[in-house]
Write an enzyme that holds these catalytic residues in place. Structure first.
Site, PDB file in Angstrom:
ATOM      1  N   HIS A 301     -10.226  -3.781 -21.113  1.00 16.08           N
ATOM      2  CA  HIS A 301      -9.736  -2.615 -20.362  1.00 16.08           C
ATOM      3  C   HIS A 301     -10.408  -2.512 -19.002  1.00 16.08           C
ATOM      4  O   HIS A 301      -9.803  -2.056 -18.027  1.00 16.08           O
ATOM      5  CB  HIS A 301      -9.987  -1.347 -21.185  1.00 16.08           C
ATOM      6  CG  HIS A 301      -9.291  -0.146 -20.647  1.00 16.08           C
ATOM      7  ND1 HIS A 301      -9.812   1.125 -20.720  1.00 16.08           N
ATOM      8  CD2 HIS A 301      -8.117  -0.020 -19.992  1.00 16.08           C
ATOM      9  CE1 HIS A 301      -8.974   1.977 -20.149  1.00 16.08           C
ATOM     10  NE2 HIS A 301      -7.936   1.305 -19.707  1.00 16.08           N
ATOM     11  N   ILE A 330      -5.989  -1.582 -25.680  1.00 16.73           N
ATOM     12  CA  ILE A 330      -5.474  -1.800 -27.037  1.00 16.73           C
ATOM     13  C   ILE A 330      -4.744  -0.576 -27.581  1.00 16.73           C
ATOM     14  O   ILE A 330      -4.002  -0.676 -28.564  1.00 16.73           O
ATOM     15  CB  ILE A 330      -6.594  -2.219 -28.015  1.00 16.73           C
ATOM     16  CG1 ILE A 330      -7.683  -1.151 -28.112  1.00 16.73           C
ATOM     17  CG2 ILE A 330      -7.182  -3.567 -27.615  1.00 16.73           C
ATOM     18  CD1 ILE A 330      -8.720  -1.433 -29.189  1.00 16.73           C
ATOM     19  N   LYS A 397     -22.329   0.769 -40.177  1.00 16.81           N
ATOM     20  CA  LYS A 397     -22.159   2.229 -40.237  1.00 16.81           C
ATOM     21  C   LYS A 397     -20.881   2.625 -40.968  1.00 16.81           C
ATOM     22  O   LYS A 397     -20.656   3.808 -41.239  1.00 16.81           O
ATOM     23  CB  LYS A 397     -22.186   2.807 -38.822  1.00 16.81           C
ATOM     24  CG  LYS A 397     -23.558   2.635 -38.159  1.00 16.81           C
ATOM     25  CD  LYS A 397     -23.548   2.957 -36.686  1.00 16.81           C
ATOM     26  CE  LYS A 397     -24.946   2.766 -36.096  1.00 16.81           C
ATOM     27  NZ  LYS A 397     -25.436   1.386 -36.203  1.00 16.81           N
ATOM     28  N   ARG A 526     -30.499  12.118 -33.957  1.00 16.32           N
ATOM     29  CA  ARG A 526     -29.345  12.569 -33.185  1.00 16.32           C
ATOM     30  C   ARG A 526     -28.147  12.812 -34.099  1.00 16.32           C
ATOM     31  O   ARG A 526     -28.127  12.358 -35.255  1.00 16.32           O
ATOM     32  CB  ARG A 526     -29.003  11.520 -32.117  1.00 16.32           C
ATOM     33  CG  ARG A 526     -30.105  11.303 -31.098  1.00 16.32           C
ATOM     34  CD  ARG A 526     -29.748  10.208 -30.114  1.00 16.32           C
ATOM     35  NE  ARG A 526     -29.576   8.918 -30.778  1.00 16.32           N
ATOM     36  CZ  ARG A 526     -29.242   7.784 -30.146  1.00 16.32           C
ATOM     37  NH1 ARG A 526     -29.047   7.811 -28.835  1.00 16.32           N
ATOM     38  NH2 ARG A 526     -29.111   6.664 -30.807  1.00 16.32           N
TER      39      ARG A 526
END
Length: 598
Positions: A301, A330, A397, A526
């Site tokens: 991109h 995409i 993750k 966080r």
């Protein structure tokens, strides 16, 4: 000068030998001694040229040069003895013996005196830093020899360290093996060492990590000697040391590739890499280029990042490889289908994604559009246009996700696993841990904080992560494509997880500072972060390796109709429904959220 000096030594030595034996009596024929002297002179120069005694760099003299001198002198003495026998019928053995010794001492001494002067006087006039050499093997010995004879370096070796008990207290080129690696902190302090050189190029990552832990207890700078192959091939010199990299401290050796299987997948084929301008995507392009594909499509991109990798690859492989840069998003389904239709790739490596965990917590709709809808677009285009293999770059993750990014990656895995059951294309996923040095990773952040004078911010003292290098990550993607049979989730055995705070301390030390100088600040966990990462869920584990250090996760059943329904609603209502579902996955409340959506 050497020829004149040798001539003087050879002509006079036989007379010196004679008068040493018989200072007051004339036992021998003086004319015969003169003939012997002339014979010695002629034969010495003959054999000196044969053994190239006048074409040697004597400042680097060693055993080979000594042997050349001994051979030339011995043969010239034998020639003189033969001449004496032919003229007189007798050989003055004792005189020739003393003459031989005088030649060895005077001719050999004249050669080595220059080296001794150069090593002990000229080099001592240069201010040098005291260095401790780790490893008293062939590499360490070569290094010490080079450091002691060269005036071009700024290091002076003061001691060796080696764990071999047989080498303790030995001297190599005048440098003592003073202890083992456990003694490094004490030796650095006692010997006022400023530099530590790890001179064991074949050392495993685990051993480097162990040794570096001892080095990090000192104030000395630690460096590593280059590989012996690079020295022999001339790429680097012995004393061109490299810094210890964070990658050296992973505690495990890099995963090796099955070159043959990857070559079958890539060589001669058209390869499409999405996210080709990113850290992982660009490295995949570099690795793929080595296998000589027919065509390499760089899709991304951001025009700047695509321009950079495009120019880099053209400079290296432009003559042998057709490279096509493609600027495309995409999320633009029509554009992706157009690219697939025009170029008909054989293999797709899908690395385009939003990956920054805290940012995606604030922007769940964007995470969904890129990581889920974008993946769906590329995967369905691959299915329609007959791509052979599709590899999704996923994340650890995605296992029991507690954040938006991980949840979108898990849904992306569901999308390709569902497609794999219906398509001729082999769809597989690869789960990574954290990639050292990639954009948005902790290493660039820590380096910037260190350069700014600190402190380095760490979220929690007990937080751990699995780490891998950028080249390793890209190789795993390629290996997954070669091993793909359809529907697998590939996982790399990344050894033991690393504490983030230990990583920060190592990076501070590698930058030439102490932890006290820079400081470490704990900022708190966080949004969306886990304390510990997982690579496979409990019900996904296959214990058997399919390739050294690569595992396959079991396919887990899931309700794809629910996901498909939410994706359709997402496209209609601009991200609302599916982003809520993703948040639900992250918070493990999907049942309640799905019910409220319906």
């Amino acid at each position: 000068m050497l020829i004149l000096l040798d001539s003087l030594i050879v002509i006079t030595s036989i007379y010196v030998g004679y008068y040493t034996l018989h200072p007051y009596f004339n036992f021998y024929n003086f004319n015969l001694l003169t003939i012997s002297s002339i014979t010695l002179l002629a034969s010495h120069h003959l054999f000196a040229f044969k053994y190239r005694l006048y074409q040697r760099a004597w400042e680097y003299a060693s055993v080979g040069e000594v042997l050349g001198i001994v051979r030339a002198i011995t043969l010239s003495i034998i020639a003189a003895g033969v001449m004496q026998y032919l003229v007189n019928g007798n050989v003055y053995v004792r005189v020739l013996g003393i003459t031989w010794m005088l030649h060895i001492i005077l001719i050999g001494g004249s050669r080595f005196s220059w080296r001794m002067f150069r090593d002990n006087y000229m080099n001592s006039q240069i201010e040098k830093k005291r260095a401790l050499i780790i490893g008293a093997g062939s590499a360490g010995s070569m290094l010490v020899r080079q450091l002691k004879k060269s005036s071009d370096n700024d290091l002076y070796p003061v001691a060796f360290v080696d764990d071999d008990p047989k080498k303790q207290r030995l001297q190599i080129y005048g440098v003592t093996v003073a202890g083992k690696t456990i003694d490094i902190p004490k030796l650095v302090e006692d010997l006022n060492v400023e530099k530590i050189i790890i001179a064991i190029p074949s050392l495993s990552k685990k051993e480097i990590q162990r040794i570096y832990q001892e080095c990090s207890k000192t104030t000395a700078t630690t460096k590593i000697m280059p590989m012996i192959e690079d020295i022999v091939s001339g790429k680097v010199s012995v004393n061109q040391f490299r810094e210890v990299q964070v990658e050296d401290l992973l505690g495990r050796d890099p995963v090796q590739l099955d070159i043959d299987s990857i070559s079958k997948t890539v060589t001669g084929n058209t390869i499409l890499v999405t996210g080709a301008g990113g850290s992982i995507g660009s490295e995949i392009c570099r690795q793929v280029s080595k296998f000589k594909p027919k065509k390499l499509l760089l899709l991304g991109h951001g025009e700047n990042s695509i321009y950079q990798i495009d120019m880099e690859l053209r400079n290296k492989h432009g003559k042998d490889l057709e490279i096509i840069p493609i600027i495309a998003d995409i999320q633009d389904r029509d554009r992706i289908f157009e690219v697939m239709s025009v170029h008909a790739p054989d293999v797709v490596y899908h690395a385009a994604a939003h990956k920054h965990v805290p940012l995606m917590e604030y922007n769940p709709k964007e995470a969904v559009k890129n990581n889920v809808i974008g993946t769906k677009n590329v995967a369905e285009a691959a299915d329609m246009f007959g791509v052979s293999t599709f590899v999704l770059v996923s994340s650890d993750k995605a296992v029991n996700p507690t954040n938006v990014m991980g949840s979108t990656k898990r849904i992306a895995e569901m999308v390709i696993q569902k497609l794999d059951k219906e398509s001729q294309t082999n769809f597989v996923a690869v789960r990574f841990g954290n990639v050292l040095g990639s954009r948005g990773s902790v290493i660039p952040l820590f380096k910037n904080q260190i350069q700014a004078g600190g402190p380095v911010t760490v979220t929690h003292p007990d937080m751990t992560r699995y780490f891998m290098t950028i080249p390793e990550a890209s190789r795993l993607v390629m290996q997954a494509g070669a091993l793909a049979r359809g529907g697998e989730i590939f996982v790399l055995d990344m050894g033991e997880p690393v504490k983030i705070v230990d990583l920060a301390k190592n990076l501070i030390h590698l930058s030439g500072y102490t932890t006290e100088e820079i400081g470490i600040k704990f900022a708190g966990i966080r949004p969306g972060e886990k304390m510990y990462e997982e690579l496979l869920g409990e019900n996904e584990v296959h214990k058997k390796e399919v390739f050294p250090k690569i595992f396959i996760g079991k396919t887990v059943e899931f309700d794809y109709e629910r996901v498909a329904n939410l994706i359709e609603n997402h496209q209609s209502f601009d991200g609302g429904y599916l982003s809520k579902y993703v948040l639900g996955l992250a918070n493990k409340k999907e049942r309640m959220l799905v019910k409220s959506v319906n």
